[in-house]
Design a protein around this motif. Structure first.
Motif, PDB file in Angstrom:
ATOM      1  N   TYR A 186       0.832  -1.208   0.000  1.00  0.00           N
ATOM      2  CA  TYR A 186       0.000   0.000   0.000  1.00  0.00           C
ATOM      3  C   TYR A 186       0.863   1.254   0.000  1.00  0.00           C
ATOM      4  O   TYR A 186       0.559   2.230  -0.697  1.00  0.00           O
ATOM      5  CB  TYR A 186      -0.943  -0.007   1.201  1.00  0.00           C
ATOM      6  N   ASP A 191      -2.821   2.736  -3.210  1.00  0.00           N
ATOM      7  CA  ASP A 191      -4.237   2.366  -3.220  1.00  0.00           C
ATOM      8  C   ASP A 191      -4.354   0.847  -3.156  1.00  0.00           C
ATOM      9  O   ASP A 191      -3.409   0.108  -3.428  1.00  0.00           O
ATOM     10  CB  ASP A 191      -4.955   2.916  -4.457  1.00  0.00           C
ATOM     11  N   TRP A 192      -5.569   0.395  -2.780  1.00  0.00           N
ATOM     12  CA  TRP A 192      -5.774  -1.035  -2.551  1.00  0.00           C
ATOM     13  C   TRP A 192      -5.920  -1.834  -3.841  1.00  0.00           C
ATOM     14  O   TRP A 192      -5.635  -3.030  -3.853  1.00  0.00           O
ATOM     15  CB  TRP A 192      -6.972  -1.262  -1.640  1.00  0.00           C
ATOM     16  N   ASP A 193      -6.346  -1.233  -4.928  1.00  0.00           N
ATOM     17  CA  ASP A 193      -6.406  -1.970  -6.197  1.00  0.00           C
ATOM     18  C   ASP A 193      -5.025  -2.487  -6.570  1.00  0.00           C
ATOM     19  O   ASP A 193      -4.840  -3.676  -6.869  1.00  0.00           O
ATOM     20  CB  ASP A 193      -6.950  -1.076  -7.327  1.00  0.00           C
ATOM     21  N   LYS A 217      -7.614  -3.048 -11.336  1.00  0.00           N
ATOM     22  CA  LYS A 217      -8.837  -3.553 -10.710  1.00  0.00           C
ATOM     23  C   LYS A 217      -9.064  -5.030 -11.048  1.00  0.00           C
ATOM     24  O   LYS A 217      -9.975  -5.366 -11.809  1.00  0.00           O
ATOM     25  CB  LYS A 217     -10.038  -2.715 -11.136  1.00  0.00           C
ATOM     26  N   GLN A 225     -12.382  -5.737  -1.539  1.00  0.00           N
ATOM     27  CA  GLN A 225     -12.873  -4.412  -1.129  1.00  0.00           C
ATOM     28  C   GLN A 225     -14.404  -4.375  -1.043  1.00  0.00           C
ATOM     29  O   GLN A 225     -14.960  -3.737  -0.143  1.00  0.00           O
ATOM     30  CB  GLN A 225     -12.367  -3.349  -2.103  1.00  0.00           C
TER      31      GLN A 225
END
Length: 238
Positions: A186, A191-193, A217, A225
């Motif tokens: 992260y 970002d988490w994607d 994505k 998520q």
């Protein structure tokens, strides 16, 4: 008559004053009792926390002796998370695992639900710490967090933890490594994607995925998520 009236007024005034004093003393005593009860309850919770930390140390031989929790509030939050994960997994994700996961996630400011949902996907929802993944051209993945033997050592080094292949089957160790790795990813991507797709496909695999699809994505990142967003644990809803 006037004298009697004055006397009565004085008596009533004195009695009123006494009543006020007694009333104030009663309220003060009541407040002190409540304060003592709160202090007693906090002491009880502190003792319970200390006992459970010692219990965790007994399970986890790589925990430092000085392992501490930053306050009762964080401990209570960790227990809330633990209970939620236990119920969500129908008892498969052990309460001690959940408590430890929440405490480790707190330290690195990682949402514990992200970690839990990742472990759920990695193990197919069974949370088997002895799981061995299918053979790939890079080898097998092992344990709760499904680390490969070429990935585990450098993440352990990053976490300042010892490493042996069989430690990947230790659920607490796997949880620690997964949180450290997610935190690193992260911080790397922002970002988490990107972070979750990199966890699933590897950092080079992430680059290839973006080249082929135009973004990060992946189904893996999206599912984790979305599951977090659907969570009934309100304090961690995003």
């Amino acid at each position: 008559m006037r004298v009697q009236t004055l006397v009565m007024i004085l008596v009533i005034a004195v009695l009123s004053g006494v009543s006020i004093v007694l009333g104030n003393e009663y309220l003060n005593t009541k407040d002190k009792i409540q304060e003592l009860e709160i202090a007693k309850e906090e002491q009880k919770e502190q003792q319970q926390m200390d006992l459970e930390i010692e219990k965790l140390k007994g399970y986890i031989n790589h925990l430092p002796d000085e392992y501490q929790v930053s306050g009762l509030e964080n401990w209570q939050e960790a227990k809330q998370v633990s209970n939620h994960l236990y119920e969500d997994s129908d008892g498969e994700f052990k309460k001690d695992w959940g408590t430890f996961l929440a405490l480790e996630a707190q330290q690195r400011e990682v949402n514990p639900l992200i970690v839990y949902e990742l472990l759920k996907i990695e193990t197919g929802g069974v949370f088997d710490p002895d799981l061995i993944g299918p053979e790939t051209k890079y080898g097998h993945a092992y344990g709760l967090a499904q680390f490969m033997k070429n990935t585990g050592p450098w993440i352990a080094d990053m976490a300042d933890l010892p490493y042996e292949d069989e430690m990947l089957f230790d659920p607490y160790y796997a949880i620690q490594l997964s949180i450290v790795y997610l935190d690193f990813l992260y911080e790397e991507y922002g970002d988490w994607d990107h972070a979750l797709t990199a966890y699933h496909r590897g950092m080079y695999g992430l680059e290839q995925y973006i080249e082929e699809n135009g973004d990060a994505k992946s189904w893996y990142a999206v599912e984790i998520q979305e599951n977090v967003e659907k969570s009934t644990l309100l304090s961690y809803d995003q």
